[in-house]
Every structure is written in C-alpha cells, then in structure tokens.
Design a protein around this motif. Structure first.
Motif, mmCIF file in Angstrom:
data_model
loop_
_atom_site.group_PDB
_atom_site.id
_atom_site.type_symbol
_atom_site.label_atom_id
_atom_site.label_comp_id
_atom_site.label_asym_id
_atom_site.label_seq_id
_atom_site.Cartn_x
_atom_site.Cartn_y
_atom_site.Cartn_z
ATOM 1 N N UNK A 1 15.767 11.449 15.342
ATOM 2 C CA UNK A 1 15.420 12.763 14.709
ATOM 3 C C UNK A 1 13.843 12.354 14.358
ATOM 4 N N UNK A 2 12.997 13.226 14.754
ATOM 5 C CA UNK A 2 11.338 12.983 14.374
ATOM 6 C C UNK A 2 11.153 13.542 12.989
ATOM 7 N N UNK A 3 11.054 12.847 11.914
ATOM 8 C CA UNK A 3 11.008 13.351 10.847
ATOM 9 C C UNK A 3 9.527 14.007 10.563
ATOM 10 N N UNK A 4 9.853 15.240 9.734
ATOM 11 C CA UNK A 4 8.765 15.991 9.608
ATOM 12 C C UNK A 4 8.392 16.038 8.083
ATOM 13 N N UNK B 1 4.599 5.460 3.358
ATOM 14 C CA UNK B 1 3.120 5.021 3.473
ATOM 15 C C UNK B 1 2.468 5.519 2.363
ATOM 16 N N UNK B 2 0.946 5.191 2.290
ATOM 17 C CA UNK B 2 0.211 5.884 1.289
ATOM 18 C C UNK B 2 0.299 7.387 1.310
ATOM 19 N N UNK B 3 0.752 8.093 2.329
ATOM 20 C CA UNK B 3 0.927 9.401 2.277
ATOM 21 C C UNK B 3 2.177 10.163 1.839
ATOM 22 N N UNK B 4 3.033 9.057 1.462
ATOM 23 C CA UNK B 4 4.362 9.425 1.223
ATOM 24 C C UNK B 4 5.300 10.028 2.162
ATOM 25 N N UNK B 5 4.973 9.441 3.463
ATOM 26 C CA UNK B 5 5.756 10.037 4.345
ATOM 27 C C UNK B 5 6.812 8.646 4.719
ATOM 28 N N UNK B 6 7.819 8.776 5.097
ATOM 29 C CA UNK B 6 8.977 7.834 5.423
ATOM 30 C C UNK B 6 8.615 7.138 6.714
ATOM 31 N N UNK B 7 8.488 5.807 6.618
ATOM 32 C CA UNK B 7 8.047 5.166 7.829
ATOM 33 C C UNK B 7 9.031 4.128 8.582
ATOM 34 N N UNK B 8 9.613 3.265 7.499
ATOM 35 C CA UNK B 8 10.409 2.252 8.059
ATOM 36 C C UNK B 8 11.703 2.289 7.023
ATOM 37 N N UNK B 9 12.827 1.524 7.524
ATOM 38 C CA UNK B 9 14.062 1.574 6.661
ATOM 39 C C UNK B 9 15.072 1.337 7.595
ATOM 40 N N UNK B 10 16.290 1.447 6.765
ATOM 41 C CA UNK B 10 17.483 1.320 7.572
ATOM 42 C C UNK B 10 18.600 1.790 6.411
ATOM 43 N N UNK B 11 19.875 1.922 6.832
ATOM 44 C CA UNK B 11 21.073 2.231 6.005
ATOM 45 C C UNK B 11 22.268 2.549 6.788
ATOM 46 N N UNK C 1 8.314 3.864 12.060
ATOM 47 C CA UNK C 1 7.183 4.921 12.436
ATOM 48 C C UNK C 1 7.636 6.152 12.270
ATOM 49 N N UNK C 2 8.426 6.736 11.237
ATOM 50 C CA UNK C 2 8.749 8.092 10.951
ATOM 51 C C UNK C 2 9.709 8.435 12.128
ATOM 52 N N UNK C 3 10.364 7.730 12.729
ATOM 53 C CA UNK C 3 11.259 8.168 13.899
ATOM 54 C C UNK C 3 12.891 7.818 13.313
ATOM 55 N N UNK C 4 13.806 8.450 13.018
ATOM 56 C CA UNK C 4 15.048 8.114 12.693
ATOM 57 C C UNK C 4 16.046 7.649 13.953
ATOM 58 N N UNK D 1 0.932 -1.156 0.117
ATOM 59 C CA UNK D 1 -0.177 0.040 0.085
ATOM 60 C C UNK D 1 0.706 1.311 0.184
ATOM 61 N N UNK D 2 2.288 1.270 -0.154
ATOM 62 C CA UNK D 2 3.076 2.095 -0.125
ATOM 63 C C UNK D 2 3.886 2.111 -1.312
ATOM 64 N N UNK D 3 5.368 2.718 -0.878
ATOM 65 C CA UNK D 3 6.485 2.861 -1.914
ATOM 66 C C UNK D 3 7.543 2.254 -1.308
ATOM 67 N N UNK D 4 8.415 1.115 -1.793
ATOM 68 C CA UNK D 4 9.496 0.816 -1.355
ATOM 69 C C UNK D 4 10.697 1.282 -2.140
ATOM 70 N N UNK D 5 11.782 1.718 -1.541
ATOM 71 C CA UNK D 5 12.751 2.443 -2.112
ATOM 72 C C UNK D 5 14.054 1.903 -1.598
ATOM 73 N N UNK D 6 14.967 1.483 -2.484
ATOM 74 C CA UNK D 6 16.228 1.140 -2.296
ATOM 75 C C UNK D 6 17.302 1.975 -2.936
#
Length: 295
Positions: free
Chosen positions: A240-243, A176-186, A217-220, A137-142
C-alpha cells in the motif's frame, strides 16, 4: 563546708537523627524537592495540550479539540471529549473520537535524553497506548492497541461495505520532518471479523485474523495477512503506497479466498460478482482505499 565537684560529661548526639542543623537541612531539601515536583506537576497538568497539538497537526490538515482538561495523578493531564478531524479540503471530516485521553511525560525517553510524551486513550470500546519522541529529525512513535471496535472507526473509509470485530496489535513508526510515515513495522490481530456488503445484505464471517507488516519509505508491505475460523479463509500479501490523505493510498495486493462448503453455497451470489471463482488463482486488489478494484 566542702562540696565535691560535679562531673560534667560530654553531651552525645544520636547519629540516627543528627544535629539540629542537619535536620533543618534535610527538611529544607525535602520541601524543595516536593515543591519542585508539585510545580512540575502543575505545569504538566495545565499545559495547553489541545491548542499546541492542533498547531503541530495543522500542516497535516488535522485539528484536535477537547471539551475539558484536568490533572492526572501523579504527572500529566486528562483531556475529555477529544476529537481529531480533517480540515482539508473543508472542515468537518471526523477521523478519531475519544471520550478520555491521558497525556504524560515519558520518563524512559527522558532518561535517554529524548524527551517524549506518553498518551493513553479510550478508543471505540478499546484502549490505545502510544509514545512519541523526537528522533533523527522526525518523530518516533511506538503504539499498542487493545480490542478496538472496528465498526466504529472512521479513519479508513470502507465504501459500500461495513466491517465489525475487534483489532489489537503493536508496532512502531517513524515520521519524517513533513510528518509522513516513512519506516516502521508491526503486527495486528482481529477477532470475530465480519464484512457486510449492500449487494448481498448478509454478513461474511472471516473469523480471527493475523497480519504482519513493515513500512519503508512510505510503502506499507503486507508480509502476512490470514484469517481462519469463518465462512472464508483469506490469505493476502502486497503493498500500500501511503498518501497524505489515507483514502487516496494506492493498493497493490494479491489475495486468495477459500470458502467452506456451506459458505460456498450460501455466498454463491457474491462469488458470481468476482472476476473468477475462488480457488488457488489469486485476485488482485488495485485502485485506492476510497475506490478499490478487484481483478
């Protein structure tokens, strides 16, 4: 007069070439596949990427433009003069600029039944590669960064300071569907990193750096951030709480500074502006990216 009958031998067909009918079928198949491939390449190359991407990015307050578009062999398109800018609150805020961006289908994603897009961009004397595909339901980016010049970036504001060096790294994100970064790593690495403050007028060399992070959940969460080989060794952890506006992201970071003996004398004026002398006691970085505070 008697004549001997002429023996008529059956005509043989070379199995390697087949019958004329089979040859025609083979040629027809080849031409059909070639035609479909060329048609697909034409559609991919002439697809209006800039207007389409701008419509996708509009809800985020972003606009993408390019000066020209051409075909990129064998499949894909090449955009020139690409600019990504913010249109909130008013148009004009340039965020990213690239002289050349190549967009093509991600065949690996297609094999997994998740049609995706591969993007390769020349960015600030470096290269950025990333793949986007629909997921959950969202977009995965590598993504993968290689030697991007930090001094030329405009995405993250550095008020009253300048930074130089190169940035490399890789990782993944899920929007997510609202185009906010929610999960990831790097992980990221920096080379020849320097900071310059107008209060000092002299650069502070941090040397080379390594960092590791995760996003939930939007927290880096900065799991590791360390530099070495410069005037000051820095070690930092925090969140960092992303905005939606990156400059308004909220900081909660602790860090320590360990200067070399030579730097401790040369940068004594800088250390006097800090809440306490450098040492094992950590500093606390709070506020936002556009208005940070050190405690």
């Amino acid at each position: 007069m008697l004549t001997s009958p002429v023996s008529r031998l059956p005509r043989t067909v070379d199995a390697s070439t087949g019958s004329p009918t089979q040859s025609r079928k083979l040629l027809f198949t080849v031409y059909t596949v070639l035609g479909l491939a060329l048609f697909a390449a034409y559609l991919v190359a002439t697809f209006p990427y800039s207007p389409t991407l701008s419509k996708v990015l509009a809800p985020l307050g972003l606009e993408l433009t390019s000066t020209s578009q051409s075909a990129s062999f064998p499949f894909g398109a090449r955009l020139s003069g690409v600019r990504l800018r913010s249109i909130r609150p008013t148009p004009g805020g340039l965020m990213v600029e690239s002289p050349a961006v190549t967009i093509a289908p991600s065949f690996l994603s297609m094999l997994m039944f998740h049609p995706g897009v591969r993007v390769k961009a020349a960015l600030y004397d470096g290269i950025v590669n990333f793949t986007l595909r629909p997921s959950g339901g969202g977009t995965a980016i590598s993504y993968d960064l290689d030697s991007v010049d930090i001094s030329r970036q405009t995405l993250i504001p550095l008020p009253e300071a300048d930074a130089s060096g190169t940035l490399s790294g890789n990782g993944s994100l899920w929007l997510d569907g609202g185009n906010m970064a929610q999960t990831g790593d790097g992980q990221l690495s920096a080379a020849h990193l320097k900071l310059k403050s107008p209060f000092l007028g002299i650069p502070i060399a941090l040397g080379d750096g390594q960092s590791k992070f995760k996003l939930d959940q939007g927290t880096l969460t900065i799991e590791q951030c360390a530099t070495s080989g410069g005037d000051i060794a820095l070690n930092a952890t925090g969140t960092v709480q992303l905005a939606p506006d990156p400059s308004q992201s909220v900081l909660a970071i602790e860090f320590t500074l360990s200067p070399t003996p030579a730097a401790e004398s040369r940068l004594s004026g800088f250390f006097l502006m800090l809440p306490h002398p450098p040492g094992p006691e950590p500093y606390r970085l709070t506020g936002t990216l556009s208005a940070p505070r050190i405690m």
